[in-house]
Design a protein around this motif. Structure first.
Motif, PDB file in Angstrom:
ATOM      1  N   ASN A 629       0.857  -1.184   0.000  1.00  0.00           N
ATOM      2  CA  ASN A 629       0.000   0.000   0.000  1.00  0.00           C
ATOM      3  C   ASN A 629       0.895   1.236   0.000  1.00  0.00           C
ATOM      4  O   ASN A 629       1.617   1.493   0.957  1.00  0.00           O
ATOM      5  CB  ASN A 629      -0.906  -0.009   1.238  1.00  0.00           C
ATOM      6  CG  ASN A 629      -1.863   1.161   1.279  1.00  0.00           C
ATOM      7  OD1 ASN A 629      -1.674   2.173   0.619  1.00  0.00           O
ATOM      8  ND2 ASN A 629      -2.911   1.028   2.073  1.00  0.00           N
ATOM      9  N   ASN A 632      -1.272   5.199   1.826  1.00  0.00           N
ATOM     10  CA  ASN A 632      -1.602   5.582   3.194  1.00  0.00           C
ATOM     11  C   ASN A 632      -0.554   6.558   3.741  1.00  0.00           C
ATOM     12  O   ASN A 632       0.622   6.217   3.887  1.00  0.00           O
ATOM     13  CB  ASN A 632      -1.665   4.340   4.086  1.00  0.00           C
ATOM     14  CG  ASN A 632      -2.380   4.603   5.397  1.00  0.00           C
ATOM     15  OD1 ASN A 632      -2.117   5.584   6.073  1.00  0.00           O
ATOM     16  ND2 ASN A 632      -3.306   3.712   5.745  1.00  0.00           N
ATOM     17  N   ASP A 642      -1.293  -3.810   3.244  1.00  0.00           N
ATOM     18  CA  ASP A 642      -2.627  -4.161   3.731  1.00  0.00           C
ATOM     19  C   ASP A 642      -2.692  -5.664   3.906  1.00  0.00           C
ATOM     20  O   ASP A 642      -2.241  -6.419   3.037  1.00  0.00           O
ATOM     21  CB  ASP A 642      -3.705  -3.719   2.742  1.00  0.00           C
ATOM     22  CG  ASP A 642      -3.819  -2.204   2.656  1.00  0.00           C
ATOM     23  OD1 ASP A 642      -3.478  -1.538   3.637  1.00  0.00           O
ATOM     24  OD2 ASP A 642      -4.249  -1.708   1.598  1.00  0.00           O
ATOM     25  N   THR A 652      -3.922  -2.417   8.129  1.00  0.00           N
ATOM     26  CA  THR A 652      -2.761  -1.858   7.436  1.00  0.00           C
ATOM     27  C   THR A 652      -1.635  -1.763   8.451  1.00  0.00           C
ATOM     28  O   THR A 652      -1.851  -1.304   9.574  1.00  0.00           O
ATOM     29  CB  THR A 652      -3.078  -0.464   6.869  1.00  0.00           C
ATOM     30  OG1 THR A 652      -4.194  -0.563   5.980  1.00  0.00           O
ATOM     31  CG2 THR A 652      -1.883   0.098   6.116  1.00  0.00           C
TER      32      THR A 652
END
Length: 787
Positions: A629, A632, A642, A652
């Motif tokens: 990911n 974020n 994730d 996460t």
């Protein structure tokens, strides 16, 4: 709640010692906090009358008074500014003792000896907050008809005791003398004496031309009228009762309204009738941002939902809280309009808190004032005005009530009452106790019907009735009994079991448990760049801006704790918190359980990932997949993933964003995650299946692969595991980028563990498994061995 015992005895026959009264009422549920006395240590103070006043020949600020104390004439020198010839006042003679242990002796004032002293309320033991304002800076002037020579204790009723009751929020009826008299009636089986309500009506006109109320905001309103009123000091007995109850006397009209409020716990407001621009009254909601000047001369900005009372179109009162400056009763007022109402308690509470306007009246209104007593309250005001001969009153009232007060009816059995209390109280005694508390009862055989008095909204269940019976019967009389009942096997809920397992596993991984506030600042989440899409729940009455919303995540709290520990020298730190998070979803308020972890020092991304996987495996979550990911903002762009179990998002996790690391002031790399346990509870398992330990040897092979720099390890691991059924362990042991491989490539090294449950694997069999693995990697991802 301060209640004078002598005042209480006006409404109930109590021929008992003060200790017996206090102990009995405490035993029946009205906890006594303290018993206070007045005039302690005061002696030798009598009522005197000033016969003559002359200026002191040697002092500009002193006067010399000749005072009659009945038994003798005294010369007293004083600096008091409010003395005058003919004034009747308390005189401390030589040898007298005053509050604080002060003793009186002859004193020379520049050549003239003073043989006593005039006394103020404060010197007689009264607190400043209850002393009438006219006597705050001077001596006490008594009514001119007070008998000269009698002890001041007779005038101020020093023989009286004041009980301070601790009233629980569910018993607003006990915020009154009549409420405590009803409690005493039931406790001591005495007879109540209700206040006199009779009066001579000398007026025939009705107070108002019209009266309108919003039934959602006002349950009932009663307006009454008194004309040709003489505004003056109240009689000393009335002032005494008010001061002992913690209320400052003002004038006879205001004092009467406060006294009746003490009696009935029903606040009253008085208006100068001649200042009203219209005799048509309306009780409704304020308009948004409407302005109003209250009695304290402050302009208030009102909101919709604030209850106001209007004379025509003009606001004359912020209902239940404070009147308006323009309709204030002053010493020049002649005609007085009295308002007695029952308002919506929620609106009063909301307005009082928002404007920070708390008073004796608002405290009662926000707990609820019943409709049933309002006309009696109005009659009691008129009775006192008539009795004290301070005005003419009218028997005609203007009353408005758009809804009935609902009766609370409870039907239960005598057996239920006794079973719950563990007693064998006869049914006649049960009915007698309830009737002594003003409940209306009807015997139905094995059961009975009970209808609440209007002032007891707190009793609505069968168990509430049992409590009423038990406290008056006396809980101290109920004997201990052994518990009788079936033994039920205690079973731990799934949620508790999951949390217990998680805590055990985290403790084994050297994590400490944290506990932080659920109230946080709204700036916390913004500071940490946390965008979890959850709407915060705002607190109506926060302790301050720093505690004004409920947390939607625990991570902000853990970050604060972690940085404090690092700044205090903690080189390694591992902490978890298992607690509640709160958020608003559409029109619902949601509370969920969350597990948050934070770690720094002696760890990295893969170690942290392994700890998370181990923790989740302990509650039955396996076959988890980590997907990179990069979006974020809380985490490092290339060290964040994730976690999924099939299609279900778990959490996460990863390394704290370097910008945030600098913003907080961390020196170490920080790793963190948060798991919404409520959302994954259906995936968890608490039952465990054990396998026989495989005694056959394991075989290990290490391989190093050259792969694209953008390829994620999880994709490689999945192919390796799918390629061979003999693999029992797989782990990434090294990642390399450097001069020996291309810039757009990286080297990943894996350790593969082989084992068969039935036989020992040979070298040849292991080599075949490795060939299958390498062939799959080459075909599916074009990966080759590092040379």
């Amino acid at each position: 709640m301060l209640i004078s015992v002598n005042l209480l005895k006006n409404y109930i026959n109590l021929d008992k010692d003060i200790r017996d009264i206090a102990d009995g009422l405490t035993d029946s549920g009205s906890h006594v906090d303290s018993i206070n006395s007045f005039g302690q240590g005061i002696k030798g103070v009598v009522v005197g009358k000033i016969l003559n006043i002359e200026k002191h020949p040697n002092a500009d600020k002193l006067v010399v008074c000749q005072v009659d104390v009945d038994s003798e004439k005294l010369t007293i020198v004083t600096a008091a500014k409010n003395v005058f010839e003919g004034a009747v006042l308390p005189v401390a003679k030589v040898g007298a003792s005053l509050s604080g242990g002060f003793n009186i002796s002859p004193t020379d004032f520049r050549g003239i000896t003073s043989y006593g002293m005039f006394c103020s309320y404060e010197e007689l033991g009264f607190n400043k907050n209850v002393i009438p304002k006219e006597f705050l800076d001077g001596v006490l002037i008594l009514d001119k008809n007070t008998k000269v020579g009698i002890d001041i204790g007779e005038v101020l009723d020093f023989s009286d005791k004041v009980i301070d009751f601790e009233i629980t929020p569910n018993r607003p009826d006990c915020l009154s003398v009549l409420g405590m008299a009803r409690e005493a009636q039931a406790t001591f089986n005495s007879k109540m004496i209700y206040p006199a309500l009779d009066f001579e009506s000398k007026l025939s006109n009705e107070p108002l031309e019209s009266l309108e109320i919003d039934p959602e905001l006002c349950n009932k309103a009663v307006f009454s009228l008194a004309k040709n009123v003489k505004i003056e000091r109240s009689p000393q007995w009335l002032q005494n009762y008010l001061m002992k109850s913690g209320i400052r006397p003002i004038n006879n009209i205001v004092d009467i309204t406060n006294f009746v409020m003490l009696e009935y716990s029903s606040p009253i407001h008085a208006y100068d009738y001649d200042k009203l621009k219209s005799k048509s009254i309306k009780i409704d909601s304020a308009k948004e941002n409407e302005k109003f000047i209250t009695l304290d001369k402050n302009e208030r900005t009102l909101k919709e939902g604030d209850i106001v009372i209007r004379s025509g179109d003009e606001i004359i009162s912020l209902a239940g809280i404070m009147g308006g400056l323009d309709s204030e009763v002053t010493e020049n007022s002649k005609n007085i309009l009295f308002e007695v109402c029952s308002f919506n308690k929620s609106n009063i509470l909301s307005t009082a808190r928002r404007l920070n306007l708390r008073s004796e009246a608002s405290t009662r209104f926000e707990k609820g004032v019943p409709m049933g007593n309002l006309e009696n309250v109005s009659d009691r005001i008129l009775h006192l005005i008539d009795k004290l001969s301070i005005g003419e009153v009218s028997s005609k009232k203007t009353i408005k009530q758009d809804k009935k007060e609902e009766e609370i009816k409870i039907v239960t059995s005598y057996k239920f009452i006794n079973d719950l209390l563990g007693t064998d109280i006869p049914k006649e005694k049960i009915l007698s106790i309830l009737e002594s508390l003003n409940f209306r009862t009807k015997d139905l055989g094995d059961t009975f019907e009970s209808i609440n008095p209007v002032f007891r909204e707190d009793v609505s269940l069968k168990c509430d009735l049992a409590e009423e019976v038990g406290r008056i019967y006396s809980f101290s009389k109920i004997k201990l009994k052994k518990l009788v009942g079936p033994v039920i096997k205690s079973e731990e809920s799934k949620e508790r079991s999951i949390e217990r397992i998680l805590k055990q596993n985290l403790f084994a991984n050297r994590y400490l448990e944290g506990l932080s506030y659920s109230f946080i600042s709204p700036k916390k989440r913004e500071f940490a760049n946390i965008e979890n899409g959850l709407e915060e729940v705002k607190i109506i009455n926060p302790l301050g801006e720093e505690y004004s919303v409920m947390r939607t995540t625990i991570l902000t709290n853990l970050l604060d704790i972690a940085i404090n520990n690092e700044k205090n020298g903690a080189e390694k730190f591992k902490l978890y918190e298992l607690g509640n998070i709160f958020f608003k979803k559409e029109n619902d308020y949601i509370q969920a359980r969350a597990l948050s972890l934070i770690s720094y020092g002696d760890t990295d991304f893969y170690k942290f990932k392994a700890e998370i996987l181990e923790v989740l495996a302990s509650i039955g979550l396996s076959d988890l997949e980590a997907i990179s990911n990069e979006e974020n903002k809380l985490f490092h762009k290339t060290r964040c993933a994730d976690l999924y179990c099939g299609d279900k998002f778990i959490s996460t996790f990863g390394e704290l964003n370097p910008k945030l690391k600098e913003k907080y002031g961390f020196r170490s790399r920080v790793y963190l995650t948060e798991i919404n346990l409520t959302s994954i509870m259906d995936l968890t398992k608490t039952d465990r299946k054990y396998k026989v330990i495989n005694r056959l040897p394991i075989m290990k092979r290490d391989i190093s692969l050259v792969v694209s720099d953008t390829l994620e390890s999880v994709n490689i691991e999945k192919i390796i595991l799918d390629s061979s059924k003999e693999i029992v362990g797989l782990s990434l042991i090294d990642e390399y980028r450097g001069s020996q491989i291309d810039d757009d490539k990286k080297s990943l090294s894996y350790s593969i563990v082989f084992q068969n449950a039935l036989k020992t694997l040979t070298e040849e069999e292991i080599n075949k498994e490795m060939e299958k693995i390498l062939k799959s990697l080459e075909e599916k991802l074009n990966i080759s061995l590092r040379k």
